[in-house]
Design a protein around this motif. Structure first.
Motif, mmCIF file in Angstrom:
data_model
loop_
_atom_site.group_PDB
_atom_site.id
_atom_site.type_symbol
_atom_site.label_atom_id
_atom_site.label_comp_id
_atom_site.label_asym_id
_atom_site.label_seq_id
_atom_site.Cartn_x
_atom_site.Cartn_y
_atom_site.Cartn_z
ATOM 1 N N ASN A 88 -1.569 19.812 4.122
ATOM 2 C CA ASN A 88 -1.953 20.842 3.155
ATOM 3 C C ASN A 88 -2.259 20.265 1.780
ATOM 4 O OD1 ASN A 88 -1.651 22.997 4.986
ATOM 5 N ND2 ASN A 88 0.564 23.051 4.622
ATOM 6 N N ASN A 89 -2.210 18.936 1.661
ATOM 7 C CA ASN A 89 -2.465 18.303 0.377
ATOM 8 C C ASN A 89 -3.964 18.314 0.081
ATOM 9 O OD1 ASN A 89 -3.118 15.801 -1.376
ATOM 10 N ND2 ASN A 89 -0.919 16.094 -1.654
ATOM 11 N N SER A 90 -4.350 18.948 -1.014
ATOM 12 C CA SER A 90 -5.775 19.111 -1.326
ATOM 13 C C SER A 90 -6.450 17.775 -1.632
ATOM 14 C CB SER A 90 -5.946 20.069 -2.504
ATOM 15 O OG SER A 90 -5.267 19.594 -3.655
ATOM 16 N N ASP A 91 -5.730 16.862 -2.321
ATOM 17 C CA ASP A 91 -6.318 15.562 -2.646
ATOM 18 C C ASP A 91 -6.612 14.754 -1.388
ATOM 19 O OD1 ASP A 91 -6.197 16.121 -5.332
ATOM 20 O OD2 ASP A 91 -4.290 15.097 -5.650
ATOM 21 N N THR B 54 0.849 -1.190 0.000
ATOM 22 C CA THR B 54 0.000 0.000 0.000
ATOM 23 C C THR B 54 0.885 1.240 0.000
ATOM 24 O OG1 THR B 54 -0.129 -0.217 2.417
ATOM 25 C CG2 THR B 54 -2.001 -1.037 1.134
ATOM 26 N N ASP B 55 0.411 2.311 -0.647
ATOM 27 C CA ASP B 55 1.182 3.547 -0.632
ATOM 28 C C ASP B 55 0.912 4.316 0.657
ATOM 29 O OD1 ASP B 55 -1.261 4.859 -0.910
ATOM 30 O OD2 ASP B 55 -0.985 5.328 -3.032
ATOM 31 N N GLN B 56 1.443 5.520 0.781
ATOM 32 C CA GLN B 56 1.351 6.257 2.040
ATOM 33 C C GLN B 56 -0.067 6.707 2.365
ATOM 34 O OE1 GLN B 56 3.900 9.649 1.748
ATOM 35 N NE2 GLN B 56 2.997 10.405 -0.147
ATOM 36 N N ARG B 57 -0.984 6.609 1.388
ATOM 37 C CA ARG B 57 -2.389 6.918 1.663
ATOM 38 C C ARG B 57 -3.234 5.651 1.740
ATOM 39 N NH1 ARG B 57 -3.434 12.135 -2.283
ATOM 40 N NH2 ARG B 57 -1.564 13.293 -1.664
ATOM 41 N N TRP B 58 -2.552 4.501 1.806
ATOM 42 C CA TRP B 58 -3.189 3.205 1.987
ATOM 43 C C TRP B 58 -4.028 2.770 0.798
ATOM 44 C CZ3 TRP B 58 -0.900 0.575 5.598
ATOM 45 C CH2 TRP B 58 -0.177 1.305 6.556
ATOM 46 N N ALA C 285 -0.587 9.904 8.026
ATOM 47 C CA ALA C 285 -0.293 10.440 6.694
ATOM 48 C C ALA C 285 -0.732 11.901 6.614
ATOM 49 C CB ALA C 285 -0.989 9.607 5.624
ATOM 50 N N PHE C 286 -1.878 12.209 7.210
ATOM 51 C CA PHE C 286 -2.405 13.572 7.206
ATOM 52 C C PHE C 286 -1.478 14.523 7.958
ATOM 53 C CE2 PHE C 286 -4.972 16.861 9.344
ATOM 54 C CZ PHE C 286 -5.521 17.504 8.241
ATOM 55 N N SER C 287 -0.881 14.043 9.039
ATOM 56 C CA SER C 287 0.000 14.893 9.841
ATOM 57 C C SER C 287 1.244 15.308 9.066
ATOM 58 C CB SER C 287 0.402 14.172 11.133
ATOM 59 O OG SER C 287 1.285 13.098 10.852
ATOM 60 N N ASN D 283 -7.115 15.987 1.647
ATOM 61 C CA ASN D 283 -8.220 16.639 2.355
ATOM 62 C C ASN D 283 -9.566 16.291 1.726
ATOM 63 O OD1 ASN D 283 -7.010 18.165 4.513
ATOM 64 N ND2 ASN D 283 -6.105 19.499 2.974
ATOM 65 N N THR D 284 -9.601 16.244 0.405
ATOM 66 C CA THR D 284 -10.838 15.862 -0.298
ATOM 67 C C THR D 284 -11.240 14.443 0.054
ATOM 68 O OG1 THR D 284 -10.369 17.362 -2.147
ATOM 69 C CG2 THR D 284 -11.883 15.530 -2.568
ATOM 70 N N PHE D 285 -10.247 13.542 0.081
ATOM 71 C CA PHE D 285 -10.514 12.142 0.416
ATOM 72 C C PHE D 285 -11.083 12.009 1.827
ATOM 73 C CE2 PHE D 285 -8.650 8.117 2.186
ATOM 74 C CZ PHE D 285 -9.563 7.257 1.592
ATOM 75 N N ILE D 286 -10.528 12.736 2.771
ATOM 76 C CA ILE D 286 -11.007 12.677 4.157
ATOM 77 C C ILE D 286 -12.443 13.189 4.245
ATOM 78 C CG2 ILE D 286 -10.687 13.644 6.477
ATOM 79 C CD1 ILE D 286 -7.640 13.603 5.851
ATOM 80 N N HIS D 287 -12.749 14.272 3.537
ATOM 81 C CA HIS D 287 -14.115 14.800 3.531
ATOM 82 C C HIS D 287 -15.088 13.787 2.926
ATOM 83 C CE1 HIS D 287 -12.873 18.531 5.147
ATOM 84 N NE2 HIS D 287 -12.317 19.027 4.053
ATOM 85 N N GLN D 288 -14.648 13.085 1.881
ATOM 86 C CA GLN D 288 -15.499 12.062 1.265
ATOM 87 C C GLN D 288 -15.800 10.942 2.257
ATOM 88 O OE1 GLN D 288 -12.845 11.400 -2.168
ATOM 89 N NE2 GLN D 288 -14.563 11.888 -3.512
ATOM 90 N N LEU D 289 -14.784 10.550 3.009
ATOM 91 C CA LEU D 289 -14.975 9.507 4.016
ATOM 92 C C LEU D 289 -15.906 9.972 5.131
ATOM 93 C CD1 LEU D 289 -11.495 7.790 4.460
ATOM 94 C CD2 LEU D 289 -13.687 6.610 4.242
ATOM 95 N N GLN D 290 -15.766 11.207 5.535
ATOM 96 C CA GLN D 290 -16.626 11.746 6.595
ATOM 97 C C GLN D 290 -18.086 11.777 6.160
ATOM 98 O OE1 GLN D 290 -14.325 15.402 7.139
ATOM 99 N NE2 GLN D 290 -13.849 14.790 9.252
ATOM 100 N N GLU D 291 -18.310 12.058 4.887
ATOM 101 C CA GLU D 291 -19.671 12.064 4.364
ATOM 102 C C GLU D 291 -20.211 10.649 4.173
ATOM 103 O OE1 GLU D 291 -19.662 14.343 0.806
ATOM 104 O OE2 GLU D 291 -19.316 16.263 1.818
#
Length: 280
Positions: free
Chosen positions: A199-202, A132-136, A193-195, A204-212
């Motif tokens: 500031n990575n926009s992609d 897996t890469d650094q964003r799993w 990975a977020f820490s 942040n978008t992925f995290i928002h998608q998961l939260q929704e």
């Protein structure tokens, strides 16, 4: 005196660059480079004209490069040669260093699964092994992984992300006996990975998608819990062969910065038999 010494030093680097290219060219077979072997060859490896053609260079220019002439290859040329000669990350960095060039930022984090790394995964059969890469995101796997965790070649985008699947795929929730513990570890890994790249926009978008997509993920994300271990045990409830007990170990390789290699080994003889059955 210093000026003459500098010229000699640079000439040494150009010579080393040419020798390095020559060595890597000789180590690749036509099949590895995607070429037909054709007629019999007097020497092993690729010809200069084949490397030049694959890299989009003139044969004369590439020949001078191998001869150690001061031709000053650009970063784009070096990237092209890195791909043609199938250089790993350290070899690519060495090539750029010899040419006094800096690897472009957009390529520093690029992960390329070498034939050797894929062979390593395949050699773990019948035990699941994947990367897996650094964003799993799943970026490489063996056939045993597909029999256990799902058909990744047919997945795309978010479905290949192990954090996303943990919270949105019913198959994973039924497969994992300790699904909650697994999901919490994935949240923790994503937070790490977020820490590092908050500031990575992609990302942040992925995290928002998961939260929704998952209120549970949203709740755990806001808890800011950090947990997880590079090794442990898993009990899986496989739909075909039943319960499988696995011991897993995760580690990183200098070859793939930021990526994680995970290998699952059978926890008992019965589980090994079931893994073998799935492969047969």
């Amino acid at each position: 005196m210093k000026e003459g010494h500098q010229v000699k030093k640079n000439e040494g680097k150009y010579y080393a660059l040419g020798q390095f290219l020559k060595k890597k060219r000789a180590s690749l077979s036509p099949e590895q480079a995607g070429l037909k072997e054709g007629f019999r060859r007097r020497v092993e490896g690729l010809r200069r004209e084949e490397v030049a053609d694959l890299a989009g260079l003139s044969v004369d220019w590439y020949t001078r490069l191998e001869q150690g002439r001061t031709v000053h290859p650009s970063a784009d040329v070096l990237l092209s040669l890195s791909l043609v000669l199938q250089l790993n990350n350290k070899e690519r960095a060495y090539l750029f260093s010899l040419a006094d060039q800096r690897i472009p930022d957009e390529h520093t984090g690029e992960l390329i699964i070498s034939d050797g790394m894929q062979h390593f995964l395949d050699a773990q059969q019948p035990h699941p092994a994947y990367i897996t890469d650094q964003r799993w995101n799943m970026i490489a796997w063996n056939q045993a992984t597909l029999k256990i965790f799902g058909n990744y070649p047919k997945m795309s985008g978010l479905d290949r992300n192990t954090v996303w699947r943990a919270f949105t795929d019913p198959y994973m929730q039924e497969l994992l006996d300790d699904w909650q513990g697994h999901a919490k570890r994935r949240v923790s890994q994503l937070r790490m990975a977020f820490s590092k790249t908050s500031n990575n926009s992609d990302l942040n978008t992925f995290i928002h998608q998961l939260q929704e997509a998952s209120s549970l993920f949203d709740s755990w994300w806001n808890d800011q819990t950090i947990c997880g271990t590079p090794e442990g045990k898993k009990l899986l409830h496989h739909p075909i062969v039943g319960d499988i007990r696995l011991n897993y170990l995760s580690f990183q390789s200098e070859e793939l910065p930021g990526a994680t290699i995970t290998i699952h080994l059978a926890g008992d003889h019965a589980s090994l038999t079931k893994l073998q059955t799935l492969q047969s």
